[in-house]
Design an enzyme around this catalytic site. Structure first.
Site, PDB file in Angstrom:
ATOM      1  N   SER A 211       1.059  -1.145   0.070  1.00  0.00           N
ATOM      2  CA  SER A 211      -0.081  -0.015   0.106  1.00  0.00           C
ATOM      3  C   SER A 211       0.986   1.143  -0.040  1.00  0.00           C
ATOM      4  O   SER A 211       1.782   1.474  -1.006  1.00  0.00           O
ATOM      5  CB  SER A 211      -1.021  -0.321   1.296  1.00  0.00           C
ATOM      6  OG  SER A 211      -1.833   0.938   1.220  1.00  0.00           O
ATOM      7  N   ASP A 428      -8.652  -3.288  -7.028  1.00  0.00           N
ATOM      8  CA  ASP A 428      -8.116  -2.764  -5.589  1.00  0.00           C
ATOM      9  C   ASP A 428      -8.571  -1.446  -5.698  1.00  0.00           C
ATOM     10  O   ASP A 428      -8.446  -0.533  -6.405  1.00  0.00           O
ATOM     11  CB  ASP A 428      -6.489  -2.994  -5.541  1.00  0.00           C
ATOM     12  CG  ASP A 428      -5.991  -2.302  -4.501  1.00  0.00           C
ATOM     13  OD1 ASP A 428      -6.368  -1.746  -3.656  1.00  0.00           O
ATOM     14  OD2 ASP A 428      -4.962  -2.746  -4.130  1.00  0.00           O
ATOM     15  N   HIS A 457      -7.010  -5.655  -1.555  1.00  0.00           N
ATOM     16  CA  HIS A 457      -6.063  -4.469  -1.371  1.00  0.00           C
ATOM     17  C   HIS A 457      -4.673  -5.033  -0.764  1.00  0.00           C
ATOM     18  O   HIS A 457      -4.732  -5.824   0.334  1.00  0.00           O
ATOM     19  CB  HIS A 457      -6.323  -3.470  -0.523  1.00  0.00           C
ATOM     20  CG  HIS A 457      -5.338  -2.402  -0.220  1.00  0.00           C
ATOM     21  ND1 HIS A 457      -4.685  -1.864  -1.187  1.00  0.00           N
ATOM     22  CD2 HIS A 457      -4.776  -1.590   0.962  1.00  0.00           C
ATOM     23  CE1 HIS A 457      -3.546  -1.119  -0.946  1.00  0.00           C
ATOM     24  NE2 HIS A 457      -3.861  -0.813   0.381  1.00  0.00           N
TER      25      HIS A 457
END
Length: 528
Positions: A211, A428, A457
């Protein structure tokens, strides 16, 4: 996702690597020499049980003043278990956020298939201002206490209340730690990462980012490309849209995954009884949202809390059953308790993660100062994506009045990086797929593993053999999939199957079929 700005270091300059740029835009002399970390037994029970060592890295608050105030970064280490001849150096891991604690991610080595993680020392750390690092930023620990006003400003006064609340939070952060706020940009964390490399005594590091952690990796790769050996980035931030525009793009992506999720609930109408079409389930969701605006359930569960209960569904399929059960309980029994428990679990105690999210993203790059710009952009997005748009707007609204000026956005350039493996699922929501395609263009020696129609994600090391085996091959041998022509993935994998609540399959999944608990928890906490 939000970031911050920083400066450069000693060994990088000596090796002919460009120095970083400080907040004022001037090159910084590389005259800070970090002390080695003093490793001790970890206080955290899980780390201690796994044989990890813990310590603190001392770094300057401001790298332009290396003899000034110092801060401490909490670090953990699990050393390699392979023979010395197979040792491949340190693997530094970050779970994102900004604001996510990564200390426990030194435990990830065992989760890499085929024992490929055993060749590395796995290094977890809490970035400056986060978790066990000292000082840790907190501005208003009760900021998310329910009930709160609605997200969508349909009713008169909602916008005014929300703007005041956002400005109050920004002011509280200025009161809490004015000096610290000046030095919480992504580039500050990147400078700390370079200090960590030096303190560990390594010429090069390996890095695994999830991320927002992928953006740390991108900026580190831009500033210190010759200090990177292998680079894995899962859930890839678009380096060209940091951060205002990336959040608007997230709104559309979350709405799409919300549609996928409500379609899934409809497929299991025999379990949840919320409608046998996605349209019917979504109608029930928004009816309940409006009702909670008039009468919060239990006097606590209002429309903002209701939206937040469903938001984790946008990050992936884990937990879909729990949210659907809470939805059904409220609709059919008028019972808000399951939803309230999910809200509390999603938000957790304190505001360190949120404070650090803002402190980084608000100062990494400019945000619009005129509320008229925000209003027009978010109503436009809301017309297409009503699920999360205004919730996201208010989450970021303190950036409009943030007390620290934003730095200049880093121009990410991966031309000098030897290799990188990128992973992204097609749907995502937090890091839309277009960001991975953009990063692939900027890292010409990279390869992208895409997951077709995947909604999770940062889902690597989660039991998808098509993805995880590529990661293992890259860590073991440096092997990347062959790069294909065009703006596309180099390997396309199928997603893991959706949960099947009527058979209980999802509740009985084995450890090898799911993401490690420590990683899932780190990613969840990074989202708070």
């Amino acid at each position: 996702m939000r970031k911050h700005l920083a400066v450069a270091l000693t060994a990088g300059m000596l090796a002919g690597i460009p120095a970083l740029t400080g907040s004022a835009g001037a090159d910084v002399a590389p005259d800070f020499d970090p002390a080695p970390i003093r490793w001790e037994e970890c206080r955290d029970e899980r780390l201690r049980h796994a044989g990890a060592e813990c310590g603190f890295l001392r770094v300057p608050l401001d790298y332009t003043e290396p003899n000034g105030r110092m801060i401490s970064l909490a670090v953990s280490r699990i050393e390699h278990t392979s023979p010395e001849r197979d040792y491949q150096g340190v693997m530094v891991v970050n779970p994102g956020g900004p604001g996510g604690s990564g200390r426990k991610l030194s435990l990830l080595g065992d989760s890499v298939p085929d024992g490929a993680g055993a060749d590395y020392d796995w290094i977890g750390f809490d970035p400056r201002g986060v978790g066990a690092s000292e000082p840790a930023l907190s501005c208003d620990a009760d900021h998310f206490s329910p009930p709160r006003s609605a997200y969508v400003p349909f009713r008169e006064g909602v916008e005014r209340i929300r703007l005041r609340r956002a400005a109050d939070y920004a002011a509280a952060c200025e009161r809490a730690a004015p000096e610290l706020l000046e030095h919480l940009r992504t580039t500050d964390t990147v400078q700390d990462l370079e200090s960590l490399r030096e303190a560990l005594g390594r010429e090069r590091i390996n890095y695994y980012g999830f991320s927002y952690g992928t953006y740390i990796g991108q900026v580190y790769a831009t500033k210190h490309p010759r200090r990177l050996r292998r680079l894995v980035m899962d859930g890839v931030v678009d380096p060209g849209e940091v951060w205002y525009r990336s959040n608007l793009k997230q709104d559309l992506a979350f709405d799409r995954v919300f549609g996928v999720y409500t379609d899934w609930i409809a497929e299991h109408d025999s379990v949840y009884h919320l409608g046998d079409t996605g349209d019917e389930v979504r109608r029930r969701y928004y009816e309940r949202l409006a009702e909670l605006g008039r009468h919060p359930a239990g006097g606590v569960l209002g429309p903002a809390e209701w939206t937040d209960v469903f938001l984790p569904a946008g990050y992936g399929r884990h937990g879909w059953e729990n949210i659907a059960e809470a939805f059904s309980a409220l609709v059919h029994r008028g019972d808000p308790e399951p939803a309230l428990k999910l809200y509390e679990a999603a938000n957790g105690p304190g505001d360190n993660g949120y404070a650090m999210y803002l402190a980084t993203e608000c100062t990494d790059a400019e945000w619009p100062r005129l509320w008229s710009t925000w209003r027009a952009d978010h109503w436009r997005a809301f017309a297409k994506a009503p699920f999360e748009t205004w919730g996201n707007a208010w989450y970021n609204a303190p950036c409009r009045t943030w007390p620290v000026p934003a730095g200049e956005r880093v121009r990410v350039d991966g031309d000098a990086v030897d290799s990188a493996l990128l992973v992204n699922q097609e749907f995502d929501a937090a890091t839309p797929y277009s960001g991975a395609l953009e990063a692939r263009e900027r890292f010409p020696e990279s390869a992208l593993v895409g997951v077709s129609s995947g909604v999770t994600h940062s889902g690597s090391l989660g039991g998808n053999a098509c993805v995880d085996d590529r990661i293992a091959a890259y860590l073991a041998e440096g092997t990347l999939p062959e790069r294909k022509a065009g703006r596309r993935a180099d390997v396309t994998c199928e997603p893991l199957p959706a949960p099947r609540p009527e058979s209980g399959t999802a509740r009985r999944e084995t450890r090898s079929q799911r993401q490690p608990d420590v990683l899932r928890a780190a990613l969840r906490n990074a989202r708070r």
